[in-house]
Design an enzyme around this catalytic site. Structure first.
Site, PDB file in Angstrom:
ATOM      1  CD  GLU A 202      -3.142  -0.927   2.139  1.00  0.00           C
ATOM      2  OE1 GLU A 202      -3.003  -0.141   3.092  1.00  0.00           O
ATOM      3  OE2 GLU A 202      -4.164  -1.614   1.977  1.00  0.00           O
TER       4      GLU A 202
ATOM      5  CD  GLU B 240      -4.331  -5.643   3.282  1.00  0.00           C
ATOM      6  OE1 GLU B 240      -5.156  -4.802   3.677  1.00  0.00           O
ATOM      7  OE2 GLU B 240      -3.109  -5.578   3.512  1.00  0.00           O
TER       8      GLU B 240
END
Ligand SMILES: *[C@@H]1O[C@H](CO)[C@@H](O)[C@H](O)[C@H]1NC(C)=O
Ligand SMILES: *[C@@H]1O[C@H](CO)[C@@H](O)[C@H](O)[C@H]1NC(C)=O
Ligand SMILES: *[C@@H]1O[C@H](CO)[C@@H](O)[C@H](O)[C@H]1NC(C)=O
Ligand SMILES: *[C@@H]1O[C@H](CO)[C@@H](O)[C@H](O)[C@H]1NC(C)=O
Ligand SMILES: *[C@@H]1O[C@H](CO)[C@@H](O)[C@H](O)[C@H]1NC(C)=O
Length: 552
Positions: free
Chosen positions: A361, A465
């Site tokens: 991320e 995720e």
């Protein structure tokens, strides 16, 4: 009959046409609704394979080797003055002037005590030196300093003794003094000076300030380790690493058809057992254990560099000290590549290794695409230097970025995977969605994106995720089951697979084991194969939307 009518009306093309579903559902009797739900919930999931391997059906081991306070808040319980950790944002209001302390221009100049309202210039991020000693970082990055005589200014670029203040607290009131002993006060001409005469009491005097904690949202490895200090932190983390995830969890996962764990690690793992302060060692040994358990229970491991030096997104899960993103500098990037080299050398020949994720991320706002792509290319080469097989996983930027940007970047030739994180959360867009709208979003937005990436003739697609949670309040178990099933259906179509976030969590709906044990997430069997995932999706999506409109 109504079932067939509904199934037929719910073709892919008509997904947007809610009227059909409503009409169909009105026709549906309660029995039909029951049968639909049963059929849909019991249907095994589609599963196909990548390069002869089963697709990844994974679970993340979040909050284990990289601490996230919200996953296990009790880790922070023993820290003295625990609401003043690194990165906590504070504001000070003089009780005599009734004005806020402000770093003019956000920093680099005078400090004044003249603001009626506290905003960015009036907010200071703490750097914690001990449980009573702090440095105050301004919006622009400078630190408050006493180096200019009595006057406090916001001009220090890095903190040392003149930038360290002792804070005495009494409920919401504070006194701030220099290490030399002088108390800081707000003067009548709205300056902040370190020359209060004598010892201030807690009454309304010039050296007393009301402290507001404006944000206290960082609870990561930096806060934990620096908050406890090395020895205590080591004790707390050792206990956590040994108890939070165990061999029993791997047994549980393998019993439930999970074939992979994605394991977040922090950059300091490469310097285990003696990483730079405040980080403490131990995560490398735990990662070794995870690999042994994985091998024993026939699971694969993805090592995910979740926290890079300097922080790639300013969040606690990248071990940011105060919310800043300092990763995109040549030094940090080269240090990060060393970590990838270390992890590759150590694990690439382990039979349980599936892949290495180069960075979790990165922030779209703070990490330029060209910097990231160049890092990914070099990281890919490093892993390839050790193995032609290991998957190299690159994560999309979070925030305002289209994952297609990584498909066009030509980062590597083989076994390369793009990781996307899909949450119907963290965006006001989802705030007012009901259960059905959330599920529709999966089919109408996530699925088409997955389809276009799957067919982009580039890297494989991985939903690294996702979670069976949303912003719907008080949703029923059945609604959760449907939402979970919709997500599984959609993400099963991703060419590399998916992994749930996360194995364990104090918040039960995020907790994979809780979801399975309490039947809020029905995984289904992984044995059935279908020729075309998207045909399958179309049909089940129809069933689902009919069922949902029947519920309301
Ligand atoms: C800021 O500092 C300058 C120079 O020290 C001074 O002339 C000016 O009055 C100060 N401004 C305030 C608002 O204190
Ligand atoms: C610290 O502050 C004092 C004055 O308050 C100054 O004389 C000294 O040079 C400062 N030290 C540094 C390292 O800036
Ligand atoms: C806190 O302030 C109150 C008065 O507001 C005072 O009575 C009390 O003794 C103070 N507590 C400490 C620990 O100084
Ligand atoms: C690959 O390995 C060779 C030989 O060990 C080394 O010279 C080279 O720098 C490595 N390349 C990368 C990208 O690490
Ligand atoms: C959710 O349930 C709780 C407990 O039953 C109740 O107090 C609360 O008002 C409910 N919230 C909503 C938005 O329905």
């Amino acid at each position: 009959m109504p079932i067939m009518a509904c199934l037929q009306s719910c073709t892919w093309d008509k997904l947007g046409d809610k009227k059909d579903f409503v009409l169909a559902s009105v026709e549906m009797g309660r029995w039909a609704f029951g049968v639909l739900i049963l059929l849909w919930v019991l249907f095994p999931l589609a599963n196909s394979s990548v390069d002869g391997l089963d697709k990844v059906r994974g679970v993340n081991l979040g909050g284990w080797l990289v601490v996230e306070g919200w996953i296990k808040p009790s880790l922070f319980d023993g820290i003295p003055n625990g609401d003043m950790l690194d990165g906590t944002q504070v504001q000070f209001k003089s009780v005599t002037l009734q004005k806020y302390v402000s770093a003019e221009g956000g920093g680099g100049m005078n400090v004044t005590v003249d603001r009626d309202v506290a905003s960015t210039w009036e907010t200071f991020r703490l750097w914690r030196v001990s449980d009573r000693e702090f440095q105050f970082r301004c919006f622009g990055g400078q630190f408050l300093t006493s180096s200019e005589g009595d006057l406090i200014s916001a001009t220090a670029s890095s903190p040392a003794l003149n930038e360290t203040f002792y804070v005495e607290r009494n409920d919401t009131r504070v006194h701030i003094k220099l290490l030399g002993g002088n108390y800081v006060q707000a003067t009548m001409n709205n300056q902040l000076t370190a020359n209060y005469q004598g010892l201030p009491g807690w009454d309304d005097n010039a050296a007393t300030f009301e402290m507001t904690i404006a944000a206290n949202n960082l609870h990561g490895d930096y806060q934990l380790a620096n908050g406890y200090g090395h020895d205590k932190a080591k004790e707390v983390l050792m206990k956590h690493q040994r108890s939070f995830i165990t061999a029993g969890d791997f047994a549980f996962l393998s019993r439930h058809g999970i074939n992979t764990v994605r394991i977040p690690v922090g950059w300091w793992i490469a310097q285990d057992p003696y990483p730079p302060a405040p980080f403490v060692g131990g995560s490398l040994e735990s990662l070794d254990r995870a690999f042994s358990w994985a091998q024993f229970y026939n699971l694969k491991c993805i090592i995910d560099l979740h926290a890079a030096p300097g922080s790639q997104n300013g969040m606690e899960h990248s071990a940011s000290r105060d919310g800043s993103v300092d990763w995109p500098s040549p030094d940090h990037i080269s240090q990060t590549l060393d970590v990838i080299d270390f992890l590759s050398a150590r694990y690439v020949n382990h039979p349980a290794l599936l892949g290495i994720e180069l960075l979790n991320e990165p922030s779209a706002a703070a990490v330029p695409l060209d910097v990231l792509v160049s890092y990914y290319m070099r990281g890919y080469q490093i892993v390839r230097n050790y193995s032609s097989e290991a998957y190299v996983i690159i994560c999309q930027r979070i925030g305002n970025a289209d994952p297609m940007e990584l498909y066009q970047a030509n980062i590597g030739d083989s076994n390369i995977v793009v990781d996307l994180h899909y949450y119907n959360l963290f965006d006001p867009y989802f705030d007012d969605m009901n259960a059905m709208e959330n599920i529709q979003f999966i089919y109408e937005s996530r699925v088409p994106q997955l389809q276009s990436l799957d067919s982009a003739n580039g890297p494989l697609v991985y939903i690294g995720e996702w979670v069976n949670e949303w912003d719907v309040t008080n949703a029923s178990q059945l609604q959760y089951q449907m939402y979970g099933r919709a997500q599984l259906q959609a993400y099963d179509a991703a060419s590399f697979g998916w992994s749930y976030w996360t194995l364990k969590n104090d918040r039960m709906h995020w907790d994979f084991e809780w979801n399975i044990k309490h039947k809020y997430l029905l995984l289904g069997s992984s044995s059935m194969k279908t020729p075309n995932n998207f045909v399958w999706l179309t049909v089940t999506c129809g069933v689902l939307l009919c069922a949902l409109s029947g519920m309301t």
